[in-house]
Scaffold this active site. Structure first.
Site, PDB file in Angstrom:
ATOM      1  CD  GLU A  90      -3.219  -0.703   0.335  1.00 57.14           C
ATOM      2  OE1 GLU A  90      -3.283   0.036  -0.600  1.00 57.14           O
ATOM      3  OE2 GLU A  90      -3.842  -2.001   0.365  1.00 57.14           O
ATOM      4  CD  GLU A 121       4.830 -21.535  11.164  1.00 61.46           C
ATOM      5  OE1 GLU A 121       4.669 -21.741  12.496  1.00 61.46           O
ATOM      6  OE2 GLU A 121       3.520 -21.066  10.325  1.00 61.46           O
TER       7      GLU A 121
END
Length: 307
Positions: A90, A121
């Site tokens: 953004e 992960e």
């Protein structure tokens, strides 16, 4: 770590605890369920408020790094990683910056944005590897994001960044987490047990989103990316953003739409320059030079012009 050890470790995490306020949630109506979820969500802003000093400290470090040509790197797995990628993506349209200024990394790569990448992960070396792939250096800032505070991918990345001498920040929703101990700055909004036990995409994810919003928004404001509360560096790349740029110029100068559109055309769709040109009477070249002299701060450019 063995399964027994992992189960024992999870049992001590606040975010993995059972919430006494939602034990009967499976018996409720739709209206009652969403009311109960809403009650839980109300706790999140208060948890973030409790760590505002740490967030401000992180903003100062990030701003200083930006001024020296450094980057902000978000890194996490699952929901935590996705939130980092979201906030990073953004920044270019909102603040008119390069897409390399704020980067989001997620365990498992781009595919993990849409589909869970099993086991990614759990790989501590993968975090360091992903940083190496983007030429991470001591000039950059790393924000390791993990609701549990114990994700190996994030731990490995933070340790690598520390070894390079970079600024490291940990964002976790558990107190005294492993990543908080590794990082130089620990941001730990403790939101309590989730409405659904262990579903950290809920309150923990909301808290992380609020913190990430603050980190980039406050840092960009400190860099002069706003005038008053207007996004004057917005990149007008679609119809909505072009219309927003027009409104920003109108709001900052009290001019009419036709004049705002003419100013934007003359300034090559640069709202900040359009505003400066209108309020000072400068032409495009003069406004560009003045804005450069003021390090991109519109308010400073106008004050210097008045002196």
């Amino acid at each position: 770590m063995t399964n027994d050890a992992l189960i024992a470790a999870l049992s001590h995490l606040v975010s993995e605890g059972r919430n006494p306020d939602t034990m009967d949630i499976d018996l409720l109506s739709s209206q009652e369920i969403v009311e109960r979820l809403n009650q839980q969500d109300k706790q999140v802003p208060l948890a973030v408020e409790a760590v505002l000093p740490q967030i401000a400290q992180a903003v100062d470090k990030i701003t200083a790094a930006f001024k020296q040509g450094g980057r902000l790197i978000y890194l996490g797995a699952g929901t935590s990683g996705r939130l980092g990628v979201l906030d990073a993506s953004e920044c270019p349209p909102t603040f008119g910056v390069s897409d390399q200024m704020v980067i989001g990394l997620i365990a498992g790569g781009k595919e993990a944005m849409f589909t869970a990448q099993e086991g990614a992960e759990d790989n501590a070396t993968l975090g360091a590897h992903d940083l190496q792939q983007i030429d991470f250096s001591s000039k950059d800032v790393l924000v390791g994001i993990a609701a549990s505070g114990r994700t190996p991918y994030v731990i490995g990345a933070l340790e690598y960044a520390n070894d390079l001498g970079a600024t490291t920040i940990a964002l976790s929703c558990n107190p005294d987490s492993p990543i908080a101990e590794i990082a130089q700055i620990a941001i730990s909004p403790v939101v309590g047990p989730e409405a659904l036990t262990g579903s950290t995409r809920l309150k923990s994810g909301t808290a992380q989103k609020l913190v990430l919003n603050m980190l980039t928004t406050a840092s960009m404001i400190r860099l002069g990316k706003s005038y008053q509360n207007l996004m004057v560096d917005v990149r007008a790349t679609n119809r909505k953003l072009i219309a927003r740029a027009v409104r920003i110029v109108m709001q900052a100068t009290d001019c009419q739409r036709e004049e705002a559109e003419a100013l934007l055309k003359e300034s090559h769709n640069n709202a900040k320059l359009a505003i400066l040109m209108h309020l000072t009477g400068m032409n495009y070249e003069q406004a560009t030079a003045k804005l450069s002299q003021s390090d991109g701060f519109l308010r400073r450019a106008m004050e210097e012009h008045e002196e």
